[in-house]
Design a protein around this motif. Structure first.
Motif, PDB file in Angstrom:
ATOM      1  N   GLU A   1       0.854  -1.197   0.000  1.00 43.79           N
ATOM      2  CA  GLU A   1       0.000   0.000   0.000  1.00 43.79           C
ATOM      3  C   GLU A   1       0.886   1.242   0.000  1.00 43.79           C
ATOM      4  O   GLU A   1       1.931   1.256   0.670  1.00 43.79           O
ATOM      5  CB  GLU A   1      -0.879  -0.064   1.248  1.00 43.79           C
ATOM      6  CG  GLU A   1      -1.831   1.072   1.493  1.00 43.79           C
ATOM      7  CD  GLU A   1      -2.490   0.891   2.863  1.00 43.79           C
ATOM      8  OE1 GLU A   1      -3.286  -0.052   3.043  1.00 43.79           O
ATOM      9  OE2 GLU A   1      -2.166   1.698   3.775  1.00 43.79           O
ATOM     10  N   ALA A   2       0.472   2.281  -0.728  1.00 39.89           N
ATOM     11  CA  ALA A   2       1.291   3.482  -0.815  1.00 39.89           C
ATOM     12  C   ALA A   2       0.438   4.685  -1.188  1.00 39.89           C
ATOM     13  O   ALA A   2      -0.636   4.543  -1.789  1.00 39.89           O
ATOM     14  CB  ALA A   2       2.404   3.297  -1.848  1.00 39.89           C
ATOM     15  N   ALA A   3       0.938   5.861  -0.855  1.00 42.32           N
ATOM     16  CA  ALA A   3       0.324   7.117  -1.275  1.00 42.32           C
ATOM     17  C   ALA A   3       1.105   7.668  -2.455  1.00 42.32           C
ATOM     18  O   ALA A   3       2.341   7.744  -2.415  1.00 42.32           O
ATOM     19  CB  ALA A   3       0.325   8.117  -0.129  1.00 42.32           C
ATOM     20  N   ILE A   4       0.376   8.038  -3.514  1.00 42.37           N
ATOM     21  CA  ILE A   4       0.981   8.580  -4.731  1.00 42.37           C
ATOM     22  C   ILE A   4       0.131   9.758  -5.188  1.00 42.37           C
ATOM     23  O   ILE A   4      -1.058   9.594  -5.506  1.00 42.37           O
ATOM     24  CB  ILE A   4       1.054   7.529  -5.852  1.00 42.37           C
ATOM     25  CG1 ILE A   4       1.842   6.295  -5.399  1.00 42.37           C
ATOM     26  CG2 ILE A   4       1.683   8.129  -7.115  1.00 42.37           C
ATOM     27  CD1 ILE A   4       1.775   5.132  -6.389  1.00 42.37           C
ATOM     28  N   ASN A   5       0.719  10.933  -5.220  1.00 43.78           N
ATOM     29  CA  ASN A   5       0.011  12.131  -5.693  1.00 43.78           C
ATOM     30  C   ASN A   5      -1.334  12.328  -5.006  1.00 43.78           C
ATOM     31  O   ASN A   5      -2.344  12.653  -5.654  1.00 43.78           O
ATOM     32  CB  ASN A   5      -0.182  12.078  -7.210  1.00 43.78           C
ATOM     33  CG  ASN A   5       1.022  12.609  -7.956  1.00 43.78           C
ATOM     34  OD1 ASN A   5       2.013  13.011  -7.353  1.00 43.78           O
ATOM     35  ND2 ASN A   5       0.950  12.608  -9.274  1.00 43.78           N
TER      36      ASN A   5
END
Length: 265
Positions: free
Chosen positions: A94-98
């Motif tokens: 899981e990750a945050a992108i823009n």
């Protein structure tokens, strides 16, 4: 932002297919499953040459998930699904992108059923349900994408009666998927194609792809904030027809920069 999910079924053995598709489709973010490679065997350099940064969780021979991005830094937020410290299978990242929280998952197959593999699948689904309950109401777009190994309804399988007892279509599995939707998640493909037979997977034998004898097991779920920005969603069937390809086809969605009226394909 164009976000795709693709079960590559062996990232190194099918790297040429993946690179060809990336050049053709130009997705901004890609969630990948079934890497079937250890962390040290991930082809980071080849993907970097295509303009993609990556995070991944590998596993020799089986499983493995990754997220690629060409539109901003990847800020990893979770590696592995919580709820079972003894579970060492590589199935969730899981990750945050823009400004968008994106998760890539590979839900267990569960066959043969009944048995320990099916029990593990249901436990994994329960853990996913618990984790996603804390994400669905976030005040930011959230996208959960991957191979869920479940056909939610009869519309999602070419011959429903042949699959009733399979771990991908058994009632407890479909009920578990429905429980996710009950939290407030929106199935992006069904949101824009509500009554249309759509498949994302075709077996290699008996000309399954040529006969369109497929299954819809790859899904993209959106919370309310992401769904408000959904403008397109579809399956890219082109790579499934290529030589030495995965038995899955990529699923993709497009999110507008801001909430807007959606167009139905």
């Amino acid at each position: 932002m164009k976000i795709a999910t693709y079960n590559v079924n062996g990232i190194n053995s099918r790297l040429n297919v993946l690179l060809r598709w990336l050049a053709l489709a130009e997705p901004d973010v890609v969630c990948m499953q079934e890497l079937k490679a250890p962390d040290s065997g991930f082809p980071e350099a080849a993907l970097r040459d295509m303009g993609y940064a990556a995070i991944w969780q590998g596993q020799p021979r089986w499983n493995g998930v990754a997220i690629l991005s060409r539109v901003g830094e990847i800020h990893e937020t979770r590696r592995g699904l919580p709820g079972d410290p003894a579970d060492d299978q590589s199935r969730y990242i899981e990750a945050a992108i823009n400004g968008v929280l994106i998760a890539a998952l590979y839900l267990p197959n569960g066959n043969p059923r009944p048995g320990p593999r099916f029990d593990y699948k249901l436990r994994w689904f329960d853990r996913l349900h618990d984790h996603l309950a804390g994400l669905v109401a976030l005040d930011a777009p959230v996208v959960i994408a991957g191979d869920f190994n479940v056909m939610p309804t009869d519309l999602d399988v070419y011959a429903p009666d042949r699959w009733r007892d399979d771990a991908l279509f058994a009632a407890p599995v479909r009920e578990a998927y429905a429980r996710l939707l009950g939290q407030g998640w929106i199935d992006a493909l069904r949101e824009l194609h509500p009554g249309e037979p759509i498949y994302t997977f075709w077996k290699y034998w008996r000309n399954s792809f040529e006969r369109d004898a497929g299954l819809r097991i790859d899904h993209v779920l959106l919370n309310e904030k992401a769904a408000a920005r959904l403008i397109a969603a579809d399956v890219d069937r082109r790579p499934r027809a290529w030589d030495k390809t995965s038995d899955h086809a990529p699923v993709w969605i497009e999110l507008a920069d801001n909430a807007r009226r959606r167009r139905k394909a």
